[in-house]
Motif scaffolding. Structure first.
Motif, mmCIF file in Angstrom:
data_model
loop_
_atom_site.group_PDB
_atom_site.id
_atom_site.type_symbol
_atom_site.label_atom_id
_atom_site.label_comp_id
_atom_site.label_asym_id
_atom_site.label_seq_id
_atom_site.Cartn_x
_atom_site.Cartn_y
_atom_site.Cartn_z
ATOM 1 N N GLN A 42 73.948 33.274 10.818
ATOM 2 C CA GLN A 42 72.610 33.125 10.265
ATOM 3 C C GLN A 42 72.734 32.549 8.852
ATOM 4 N N ARG A 52 70.676 31.469 5.095
ATOM 5 C CA ARG A 52 69.516 31.629 4.217
ATOM 6 C C ARG A 52 69.372 30.365 3.389
ATOM 7 N N GLU A 53 68.233 29.721 3.494
ATOM 8 C CA GLU A 53 68.001 28.503 2.732
ATOM 9 C C GLU A 53 67.851 28.835 1.256
ATOM 10 N N ASP A 107 74.864 34.397 6.078
ATOM 11 C CA ASP A 107 74.731 35.848 6.224
ATOM 12 C C ASP A 107 76.021 36.369 6.844
ATOM 13 N N SER A 123 69.414 38.006 8.419
ATOM 14 C CA SER A 123 69.739 38.222 7.017
ATOM 15 C C SER A 123 69.261 39.601 6.569
ATOM 16 N N GLU A 136 62.836 34.551 -0.320
ATOM 17 C CA GLU A 136 63.640 35.387 0.572
ATOM 18 C C GLU A 136 64.498 36.383 -0.187
ATOM 19 N N TYR A 137 65.180 35.909 -1.205
ATOM 20 C CA TYR A 137 66.114 36.765 -1.927
ATOM 21 C C TYR A 137 65.406 37.944 -2.604
ATOM 22 N N GLU A 141 65.605 41.346 -1.038
ATOM 23 C CA GLU A 141 66.880 42.053 -1.052
ATOM 24 C C GLU A 141 67.125 42.807 -2.356
#
Length: 471
Positions: A152, A154-155, A174, A180, A228-229, A232
């Motif tokens: 996988q 992550r852009e 990932d 992710s 996205e980040y 996390e």
């Protein structure tokens, strides 16, 4: 004179080094050296040989290797990083050796046993932006391995890498099985995030996301965001989860940040307002409330004045109407401080050592845990380039939207932390006093960003829900 023939070829290049190596050597020189030597002998060199790679050179904690196949280069990197997770299990967090790895496919010049050229430089720069224990690859590598490896990705968007002329599309691998970490967090909360793209008026590509099923809420972009980040991080996670559980949350990465284009010609208040218009249109938002944090407040204020028919409610947290350079009370010392900060950003923003970024972090979240500070330091590094960070600072310190405040006609909620170390509470009071009918709420704490353990966070969320209860 006959031009000497230069041998060139296409190859997959892997660059690796140890995150925070100088700090580790300073704390325990002999132990760190012994650990690195053991990892090289027992793991790294053997995996490179297994995947038919060739070590080009090693220097200090760095390593450069080449592979005839991008697939083998990525397999090797993933095996190394997954093995390092196991090898570090019983090692104290502050003493662990964690590698960063960057992989690129490019044309190189061969000179004896060495290789040189842009392909090598890109791999080295990808390594420099990879997270600790992570692997970053270029678009060229992804094109070679997609569909061949069960991984996988992550852009990370198009990024301006130091001394590389053109922006490079970057992807992080990932290292865990399945989706992710961000996707797993969302799945655990029964949420799904949809990331899409649109074009700003001047052609800049903007990334925006929708998550949640409630009434719409548009959150302005702000410095150092990553669609996205952010999920996390033990900084924004609870805030995002709580908002998405109540609203259909729409947020976007500002130009120059996160998944939006990093290579941008214009950064200004007017461009940020125009970008909000583009995102709202692309997201299909008609009339909606806006949540703005920090410098995003000035953008939201300008948007609300420009589009009173589209904004139903305005929520401003930790904001300011004037940047430091426009404040009537600015002192020569304050100017010197910001000039020094710009210099530090230029020198150290993208470095592996977080020393320079830590100065900024400490002013933003002074009571954060070490884990939260480390995460925010890392977020700064992967969300924006040093050049963009400096340009943002130069733009923000010259903000002045005081003349717009009396023109706001929508219900407005202003919130500010009482002992905010980054933006004094007087800035929030100034905004609330100038907006007709605005309600001002003082929150407890010192952090500019509401952290999950802060007593201000539940109050902040409750105030938003009550304020928007009628939407």
């Amino acid at each position: 004179m006959t031009k000497k023939h230069v041998d060139r070829r296409l190859t997959a290049i892997l660059a690796a080094d140890v995150a925070g190596y100088s700090r580790l050597m300073g704390a325990d020189e002999e132990g760190t050296h012994a650990q690195l030597k053991a990892h090289r002998h027992d793991l790294i060199d053997r995996r490179i040989k297994k995947h038919r790679g060739r070590i080009i050179n090693t220097a200090g904690d760095g390593l450069l290797a080449e592979f005839a196949s991008a697939v083998e280069a990525v397999r090797c990197a993933v095996e190394i990083q997954r093995a390092m997770i196991t090898r570090n299990t019983n090692v104290p967090a502050g003493s662990r050796l964690e590698f960063r790895i960057g992989i690129n496919v490019g044309d190189v010049i061969e000179d004896g046993s060495e290789i040189f050229g842009g392909g090598v430089n890109v791999a080295a720069r990808l390594e420099s932006i990879a997270p600790s224990g992570g692997v970053c690859i270029s678009r060229q590598v992804l094109d070679q391995i997609e569909g061949k490896l069960r991984l996988q990705f992550r852009e990370m968007g198009r990024q301006n890498l130091k001394n590389i002329a053109r922006p490079i599309e970057v992807f992080a691998i990932d290292l865990h099985d399945g989706a992710s970490k961000a996707a797993r967090i969302l799945t655990g909360a029964n949420l799904k995030q949809e990331i899409r793209y649109c074009r700003a008026a001047d052609g800049v590509r903007l990334a925006f996301a929708k998550v949640g099923n409630g009434p719409p809420l548009l959150r302005t972009a702000h410095w150092l965001g990553h669609l996205e980040y952010d999920w996390e991080l033990p900084i924004f996670r609870r805030l995002l989860l709580e908002l998405a559980s109540t609203f259909s949350l729409v947020r976007f990465d500002a130009r120059g940040n996160g998944l939006s284009d990093w290579d941008v010609g214009n950064i200004s208040l007017d461009h940020w307002v125009s970008d909000m218009e583009s995102v709202a249109d692309a997201a299909g938002l008609d009339r909606f409330p806006i949540l703005a944090l920090s410098q995003g407040c000035a953008v939201a204020i300008a948007f609300a004045v420009r589009h009173p028919d589209r904004v139903s409610h305005l929520i401003l947290y930790g904001g300011f109407a004037t940047g430091v350079y426009k404040s009537p009370n600015v002192t020569p010392a304050a100017r010197e401080q910001f000039d020094a900060m710009k210099t530090l950003m230029k020198l150290g923003w993208g470095a592996n050592e977080p020393t320079f970024r830590q100065l900024f972090t400490a002013s933003m979240i002074p009571t954060a845990t070490k884990e939260q500070m480390d995460a925010f330091n890392e977020a700064q590094r992967v969300s924006a380039s040093a050049e963009c960070a400096v340009r943002y600072l130069e733009t923000v310190i010259n903000f002045d939207v005081r003349d717009l405040l009396p023109q706001i006609k929508v219900p407005t909620l202003v919130m500010h932390v009482r002992d905010d170390r980054r933006v004094p509470i007087a800035s929030g009071r100034e905004i609330a006093a100038a907006i007709p009918g605005a309600r001002f709420v003082t929150l407890p704490g010192k952090n500019h960003i509401p952290l999950e353990q802060d007593p201000s966070l539940p109050i902040f969320l409750d105030e938003i829900r009550r304020f928007l209860g009628g939407t």
